[in-house]
Design an enzyme around this catalytic site. Structure first.
Site, PDB file in Angstrom:
ATOM      1  N   THR A 119    -102.962 -62.826  40.188  1.00  0.00           N
ATOM      2  CA  THR A 119    -102.940 -61.247  39.682  1.00  0.00           C
ATOM      3  C   THR A 119    -101.247 -60.689  39.443  1.00  0.00           C
ATOM      4  O   THR A 119     -99.960 -62.413  39.308  1.00  0.00           O
ATOM      5  CB  THR A 119    -102.881 -60.499  40.999  1.00  0.00           C
ATOM      6  OG1 THR A 119    -102.164 -61.061  42.643  1.00  0.00           O
ATOM      7  CG2 THR A 119    -104.785 -60.960  41.457  1.00  0.00           C
ATOM      8  N   ASP A 120    -100.447 -60.469  38.958  1.00  0.00           N
ATOM      9  CA  ASP A 120     -99.469 -59.383  38.713  1.00  0.00           C
ATOM     10  C   ASP A 120     -98.740 -59.234  40.006  1.00  0.00           C
ATOM     11  O   ASP A 120     -99.249 -58.559  40.929  1.00  0.00           O
ATOM     12  CB  ASP A 120     -99.411 -58.843  37.267  1.00  0.00           C
ATOM     13  CG  ASP A 120     -99.835 -57.101  37.552  1.00  0.00           C
ATOM     14  OD1 ASP A 120    -100.514 -57.163  38.910  1.00  0.00           O
ATOM     15  OD2 ASP A 120    -100.054 -56.647  36.580  1.00  0.00           O
ATOM     16  N   GLN A 121     -97.336 -58.299  39.873  1.00  0.00           N
ATOM     17  CA  GLN A 121     -96.441 -57.566  40.525  1.00  0.00           C
ATOM     18  C   GLN A 121     -97.334 -56.152  41.903  1.00  0.00           C
ATOM     19  O   GLN A 121     -97.388 -56.242  42.775  1.00  0.00           O
ATOM     20  CB  GLN A 121     -95.170 -57.377  39.992  1.00  0.00           C
ATOM     21  CG  GLN A 121     -94.345 -57.424  41.787  1.00  0.00           C
ATOM     22  CD  GLN A 121     -92.710 -56.919  40.555  1.00  0.00           C
ATOM     23  OE1 GLN A 121     -92.601 -56.961  39.561  1.00  0.00           O
ATOM     24  NE2 GLN A 121     -91.818 -57.345  41.405  1.00  0.00           N
TER      25      GLN A 121
END
Length: 141
Positions: A15-17
């Site tokens: 996942t990203d930020q």
């Protein structure tokens, strides 16, 4: 038409930020789906590589429909969209746990000799695999 299904648990590292799956990870999941599809047909990428043959991507596309998040399970559906004896175009759908479409896409591959990247004929070198692709492809319907 044969459609292989592979389940992937979304890991935190994917996942990203913003807490959603980073877009490039869907391409990795497509590879997992493709490998499972080939296993479902009774063949192995690893065995092919032992023979000195590799299958590079020559085109790839992904369309993003709905974000996925950490903790969800994705289902990767994979099939042969087109096959001509040299090139294979795999189709993909990635669905979330609710069965909603998250990503659609395709990848196109050729088989080449690892030593010089010269294309080989799947039909000639792997006749059983060739026949399986013809039977499993979308055109077979």
């Amino acid at each position: 038409m044969l459609i292989s299904e592979t389940t992937v648990e979304v890991r935190y590292a994917e996942t990203d930020q913003m807490g959603v799956v980073y877009h490039a990870n869907y391409l990795v999941w497509m590879e997992l789906g493709r490998t499972s599809f080939i296993k479902d047909l009774g063949y192995s990428y690893a065995k092919m590589e032992e023979d000195g043959i590799i299958s590079p991507v020559i085109d790839i596309q992904a369309s993003y429909k709905k974000s996925m998040r950490y903790g969800e399970k994705a289902t990767v559906k994979t099939w042969v969209e087109e096959y001509d004896g040299f090139r294979v175009k795999y189709g993909y759908e990635i669905l979330n746990e609710a069965g909603e479409l998250s990503v659609t896409g395709f990848s196109v591959h050729v088989c080449v000799k690892k030593e010089n990247f010269r294309p080989i004929s799947i039909k000639r070198m792997y006749p059983d695999w060739h026949e399986s692709y013809l039977k499993a492809s979308k055109k077979a319907d």
